[in-house]
Enzyme design. Structure first.
Site, mmCIF file in Angstrom:
data_model
loop_
_atom_site.group_PDB
_atom_site.id
_atom_site.type_symbol
_atom_site.label_atom_id
_atom_site.label_comp_id
_atom_site.label_asym_id
_atom_site.label_seq_id
_atom_site.Cartn_x
_atom_site.Cartn_y
_atom_site.Cartn_z
ATOM 1 N N TYR A 136 -28.893 -33.781 6.065
ATOM 2 C CA TYR A 136 -29.827 -32.656 6.197
ATOM 3 C C TYR A 136 -30.304 -32.498 7.645
ATOM 4 O O TYR A 136 -30.004 -31.526 8.313
ATOM 5 C CB TYR A 136 -31.047 -32.872 5.284
ATOM 6 C CG TYR A 136 -30.880 -32.484 3.844
ATOM 7 C CD1 TYR A 136 -29.630 -32.370 3.247
ATOM 8 C CD2 TYR A 136 -31.993 -32.244 3.043
ATOM 9 C CE1 TYR A 136 -29.487 -32.030 1.915
ATOM 10 C CE2 TYR A 136 -31.875 -31.891 1.701
ATOM 11 C CZ TYR A 136 -30.621 -31.790 1.149
ATOM 12 O OH TYR A 136 -30.504 -31.444 -0.177
ATOM 13 N N GLU A 255 -35.523 -36.153 -5.449
ATOM 14 C CA GLU A 255 -35.854 -37.255 -4.555
ATOM 15 C C GLU A 255 -37.261 -37.769 -4.797
ATOM 16 O O GLU A 255 -37.550 -38.949 -4.607
ATOM 17 C CB GLU A 255 -35.707 -36.798 -3.104
ATOM 18 C CG GLU A 255 -35.974 -37.856 -2.071
ATOM 19 C CD GLU A 255 -35.789 -37.362 -0.649
ATOM 20 O OE1 GLU A 255 -35.489 -38.184 0.224
ATOM 21 O OE2 GLU A 255 -35.926 -36.145 -0.426
ATOM 22 N N SER A 368 -41.623 -33.777 6.721
ATOM 23 C CA SER A 368 -42.797 -34.178 7.495
ATOM 24 C C SER A 368 -44.078 -33.629 6.863
ATOM 25 O O SER A 368 -44.075 -32.652 6.108
ATOM 26 C CB SER A 368 -42.684 -33.673 8.934
ATOM 27 O OG SER A 368 -42.833 -32.268 8.977
#
Length: 389
Positions: A136, A255, A368
């Site tokens: 990614y 995930e 993030s």
């Protein structure tokens, strides 16, 4: 035994007892020395032996427990999957090596892949015969996945890939990578993520170079991956060409699933050990340290409650990553001045120093904190979008 049969004969507790007893037996024999090995900042520890352990698990039906039975799983319910991940962590079993294939790509192919893709890749993931990494992030497109510059062009029956990925965890141990690449030029006025595709790319081929990146911990869990004319069959695109953004977002949802409850067991162990250290070295006499330990204790229970009620994945990621980073900082304050000294030459770290250094990355990888806050604001709370040029 299927999930439906277990529901009729004892349900979740029977399942929990089954995996607990199996782990107790297996981790007292030839695999006993692996207990506690691996994990964040320690992925290099006994990797071949942990791979053998996970293949042993597969041979006994303990990989991919949440997958449907038709694809080799146990069809475990969400409650049973929670029990599995908690018992695995409580047994101090070694860190898994196949997490990305089992927890990310496998569910993606089950829900969005073709029958041919499922037949080709799911058995080797379940058997831990092929390991996967995630392509990614890029040097100029970390959390901004829509800005990736890796390109793939169609050449007959193949895709040809050019570009660079970075922070690619375990690429140096993997045989395959699922790669987000631009396959269509972005039309004027189109959304940034239009024209991306989700490709399954073999790594053992000309045109692929993998360079490990040394981290603050002195280890190299992740890598740079360079694609220079790498090829993959045209059939190895998940979803339609140009539909990669939707598939990539689905993968991110998996995930942050129930496996994080096992992660929280590890967090609890770290916190309990830190409380013990604070009592032993006198740091617990400091009222500010005591208050921070209590906040960490209550925060961990809040984290579990959120996970059990199915909190939005971005909210969960934001919460646990900051909690764990703060725990690393608290550990340094509990240790005091001794925390600044390496345990040995040339750069030997103890567990607390490794926790502090590696947890600095928690708020960056897997999305993030800045990006997670934007997602929560715009998609969960419905606030106006951040102005963009």
């Amino acid at each position: 035994m299927s999930s439906a049969m277990r529901s009729a004969t004892g349900g979740v507790e029977e399942f929990r007892t089954e995996i607990r007893d199996w782990l107790k037996l297996q981790l007292s024999g030839e695999f006993a020395a692996l207990k506690g090995l691996g994990g964040p900042g320690r992925e290099h520890e006994a990797f071949p032996e942990r791979l053998a352990w996970e293949r042993h698990m597969a041979a006994h039906g303990w990989t991919c427990v949440g997958w449907p039975e038709e694809y080799g799983g146990r069809g475990a319910s969400v409650a049973e999957q929670i029990a599995f991940h908690e018992e695995y962590a409580l047994a101090d079993a070694p860190a898994r090596v196949n997490h990305i294939g089992e927890q990310l790509l496998g569910p993606t192919l089950i829900d969005h892949g073709t029958e041919e893709q499922r037949a080709r890749f799911l058995p080797s993931i379940r058997a831990v015969e092929e390991l996967w990494c995630q392509g990614y992030s890029e040097p100029d497109a970390g959390s901004d996945l829509a800005a990736v510059r890796t390109r793939a062009v169609r050449d007959g029956d193949e895709w040809v890939v050019h570009g660079q990925k970075t922070w690619t965890s375990l690429a140096h141990e993997s045989q395959w990578c699922f790669v987000i690449a631009r396959t269509e030029a972005r039309a004027p006025g189109a959304r940034p993520h239009a024209g991306l595709s989700y490709l399954l790319v073999p790594l053992d081929q000309p045109g692929v170079e993998i360079r490990p990146i040394t981290q603050l911990t002195g280890t190299s869990e992740f890598n740079e991956v360079f694609f220079d004319g790498a090829r993959t069959p045209a059939s190895h695109v998940v979803g339609a060409p140009g539909d990669g953004w939707r598939i990539a977002m689905a993968t991110l949802g998996y995930e942050r699933g129930v496996s994080t409850l096992g992660q929280q067991v590890g967090f609890r162990r770290e916190l309990e050990a830190l409380i013990g250290l604070a009592r032993a070295n006198g740091a617990a006499a400091d009222p500010l340290i005591r208050e921070r330990l209590v906040r960490a204790w209550t925060g961990l229970r809040t984290m579990r409650a959120h996970a059990l009620c199915g909190t939005d994945p971005s909210t969960a990621k934001l919460y646990w990553s900051h909690w764990h980073r703060d725990l690393g900082e608290l550990a340094m304050d509990v240790r005091g001045a001794a925390a600044t000294l390496a345990a040995g030459e040339p750069y030997e770290l103890d567990d607390w120093q490794r926790l502090f250094l590696f947890s600095r990355a928690d708020t960056i990888y897997a999305g993030s904190s800045e990006i997670q806050r934007n997602i929560i604001a715009e998609r969960v709370l419905g606030l106006p979008k951040e102005p963009r040029p």
